[in-house]
Enzyme design. Structure first.
Site, PDB file in Angstrom:
ATOM      1  N   LYS A  36      -6.679   0.852   1.110  1.00 35.51           N
ATOM      2  CA  LYS A  36      -5.451   0.153   0.708  1.00 35.51           C
ATOM      3  C   LYS A  36      -4.957  -0.699   1.873  1.00 35.51           C
ATOM      4  CE  LYS A  36      -0.911   1.223  -1.364  1.00 35.51           C
ATOM      5  NZ  LYS A  36      -0.038   2.316  -1.854  1.00 35.51           N
ATOM      6  N   SER A  77       1.394   1.955  -6.696  1.00 38.23           N
ATOM      7  CA  SER A  77       1.139   0.747  -5.943  1.00 38.23           C
ATOM      8  C   SER A  77      -0.293   0.597  -5.449  1.00 38.23           C
ATOM      9  CB  SER A  77       2.081   0.702  -4.727  1.00 38.23           C
ATOM     10  OG  SER A  77       1.797   1.768  -3.829  1.00 38.23           O
ATOM     11  N   SER A  79       2.059   6.740  -6.297  1.00 39.38           N
ATOM     12  CA  SER A  79       1.247   5.525  -6.102  1.00 39.38           C
ATOM     13  C   SER A  79      -0.246   5.765  -5.968  1.00 39.38           C
ATOM     14  CB  SER A  79       1.737   4.756  -4.866  1.00 39.38           C
ATOM     15  OG  SER A  79       2.906   4.041  -5.173  1.00 39.38           O
TER      16      SER A  79
END
Lengths: 497, 101
Positions: free
Chosen positions: A80, A155, A179
């Site tokens: 990420k 996310s 997330s």
């Protein structure tokens, strides 16, 4: 000839060790899969070809020299884009950090590299992790691999989508309110939020420092267990004072039976308003699968957990406001040109560097921390946190694990939820374990009976019992046909090995 | 108590986020909706409850020995800045008057 996306992490590592294929061949297969798939998907913000090939060649040299390879040798990894990795930018999906070069490498990333993973790509995310759909990224949206008109969740949507589409075998995400688990559910992959403190946060751009936790995505529970061995193996990280020394072998009890163990079902969650029928029936199916394996289903209650969302939307924005105050355009980040004073430069850099949701969260946090307001909201939210944590502790005196939905529904369409406060309800089942800090995992259950999209169950365990959590996850996995599954629109497109 | 546009403007000043008039109007709507969503916290009866500021509150921070060690190199620390001079970051005038100070 085999396809990279059909192999587990263990199969890749043992294949590289045995000389069936080289780490460089695996690396090129993953890069080829991204070249064939990511134009449609946009899961990746940067493809790190040079870094990944350099790591692969190092592994191949080690093997040629007769050295034993680490347990994830040659396994393609995506990270990420809120995790620092030297040689890459760390953008957090924001214009603010569009050109930010990582000055060091996050401990979680370093540990995956030390275990032999290839750093293939940095993945798309909601800006600074504020969101549940990856739509707030400054760099454009990521498609759900199961339906390109739908969001991958967020996310950590890019990480979940990259794994679900078979571009990589493992990915790292971060979870502040769901997330990891919600995008895992939307994309049909396994996503684990370990107990707070299990994984070092050093080098991960902070959102909510008492809530954030890094965890892995994989298409199999076993892959996630191997990633956890890498993330926790060296124990406490001296660079993060909240990191705990809790290394255990996550493979050791993975195949243990769940017979005689107690699974808690929370009626308030199963009958929650807003929970779709197909998710409800899939979650009950997962409970049945555990019961078929001898687990005992027990009704439990979690009083006060209903206050989690409001507690979270006090604590999260307050911590975010505090953390994001550092972005003033001076030391790093977007800087507005031509300003006469430091105050003007700071206000304009933040106005034009941050997107709308990042501004909203910081504004809310700034208000909630202001004099006279703090006592009414922030302090009381931390008291609510005490009650929520105690609710969990009492529940775990009765059961070994809690079973509940990961998300109230399957993936929604782009633009379908435009009201930010409605979007916040996407995390209604995940937020409570960020508030209490205990570990949770989302496990895919195949496709929903109405939508044909991935559905999932969430398992929550006591703090620092994440290995036991994966034993239950594996038991659920056995009962469904989702293990190792790549979204059909992407399966086999490139990535030949 | 509803937040007015002037309240929200003051919060934006405090948060150092420059908002134009249109953003200010939208932000005021959002702030009032978000604060209304937090009403359950106001309604909680928790006078006797101790707050938990950290999810692993029952554990202790793990401290390292207070020994000097290598930190971030200066060049790396300055690498992402737009304006530097020697060992320092350069910023515009703090009190006004224009130009880099």
């Amino acid at each position: 000839m085999s396809l990279l996306d059909e192999l587990s992490a263990r199969q890749i590592a043992s294949g590289v060790q045995a000389g069936e294929f080289s780490a460089e061949e695996v690396c090129r297969a993953s890069l080829d899969a991204i070249a064939s798939r990511d134009a449609e998907l946009h899961a990746c913000l940067q493809v790190l070809e040079e870094l990944a090939l350099a790591k692969a060649r190092e592994l191949d040299r080690d093997r040629a020299a007769g050295r034993a390879l680490p347990p994830l040798a040659g396994v393609p990894l995506a990270v990420k884009d809120n995790m620092n990795l030297i040689g890459s930018r760390t953008t957090c999906g924001s214009r603010m950090l569009e050109d930010y070069e990582s000055p060091y490498t996050a401990t979680c990333v370093q540990r995956m590299l030390d275990a032999g993973c290839l750093p293939i790509a940095k993945t798309n995310m909601d800006e600074f992790a504020f969101g549940s759909s990856t739509e707030t990224s400054h760099f454009g949206k990521t498609a759900n691999p199961w339906d390109a008109e739908r969001v991958p969740g967020g996310s950590s949507g890019g990480s979940a989508a990259a794994v679900a589409a078979g571009e990589v075998t493992l990915a790292l995400g971060s979870d502040t309110g769901g997330s990891i688990r919600q995008p895992a559910a939307f994309c049909g992959v396994v996503g684990l939020k370990p107990t707070y403190g299990a994984v070092s946060r050093y080098g991960v751009v902070a959102f909510g420092s008492s809530l954030d936790q890094v965890g892995p995505f994989g298409r199999r529970v076993e892959d996630v267990a191997l990633a956890m061995n890498a993330l926790l193996g060296e124990g406490h990280d001296p660079m993060d004072a909240t990191s705990q020394d809790c290394p255990v072998d996550f493979l050791e009890h993975l195949e243990d039976p769940v017979e005689g163990l107690r699974v808690g079902i929370i009626a308030d969650f199963i009958d929650a308003e807003g929970l779709s029928g197909e998710v409800r029936s899939a979650v009950l199916g997962a409970a049945e699968a555990l019961a078929d394996q001898g687990a005992e289903l027990v009704d439990v209650s979690l009083p006060n957990v209903a206050d989690s969302i409001s507690a979270y939307y006090v604590i999260g924005p307050c911590e975010a406001f505090s953390n994001l105050a550092r972005f003033d355009g001076v030391r790093y980040g977007y800087q507005e040109p031509g300003c006469a004073t430091l105050a003007e430069q700071s206000a304009k850099s933040r106005a034009h560097g941050f997107g709308a949701e990042a501004k909203r969260r910081q504004m809310l946090g700034a208000y909630l921390l202001s004099s006279g307001v703090y006592e009414r909201y922030y302090h009381k939210a931390q008291k609510a946190r005490t009650l929520i944590t105690k609710s969990y502790e009492r529940a775990f005196e009765e059961v070994d694990v809690l079973l509940l939905p990961s998300s109230p529904r399957t993936a929604f369409k782009f633009g379908e939820i435009s009201d930010p406060t409605q979007m916040y309800l996407s995390d209604m089942f995940t937020i409570s374990s960020n508030i209490a800090g205990n570990g949770s995992v989302s496990v895919p259950l195949g496709l929903g009976e109405d939508s044909g999209l991935p559905v999932a169950v969430q398992l929550q365990g006591p703090a620092f019992k994440d290995r036991r959590l994966l034993t239950f996850a594996r038991a659920v996995e056995r009962g469904f046909e989702a293990e190792g599954r790549v979204a059909p629109a992407f399966a086999g497109k490139g990535g030949e090995l | 108590m509803a937040l007015s546009q002037e309240d929200v403007r003051a919060i934006a000043d405090y948060a150092r986020i420059g908002l134009d008039e249109e953003e200010l109007r939208a932000m005021t709507v959002y702030m009032n909706e978000a604060v209304a969503m937090l009403q359950p916290i106001i309604d909680l009866e928790v006078e006797e409850v101790e707050p938990t500021f950290h999810p692993i509150g029952s554990l202790v921070n793990v401290m390292r020995a207070d020994e000097p060690r290598e930190g971030l190199r200066l060049d790396d620390a300055l690498e992402n800045a737009h304006a530097t001079e020697g060992r320092s970051f350069r910023v515009p005038s703090i009190l006004g008057g224009g130009g880099l100070s």
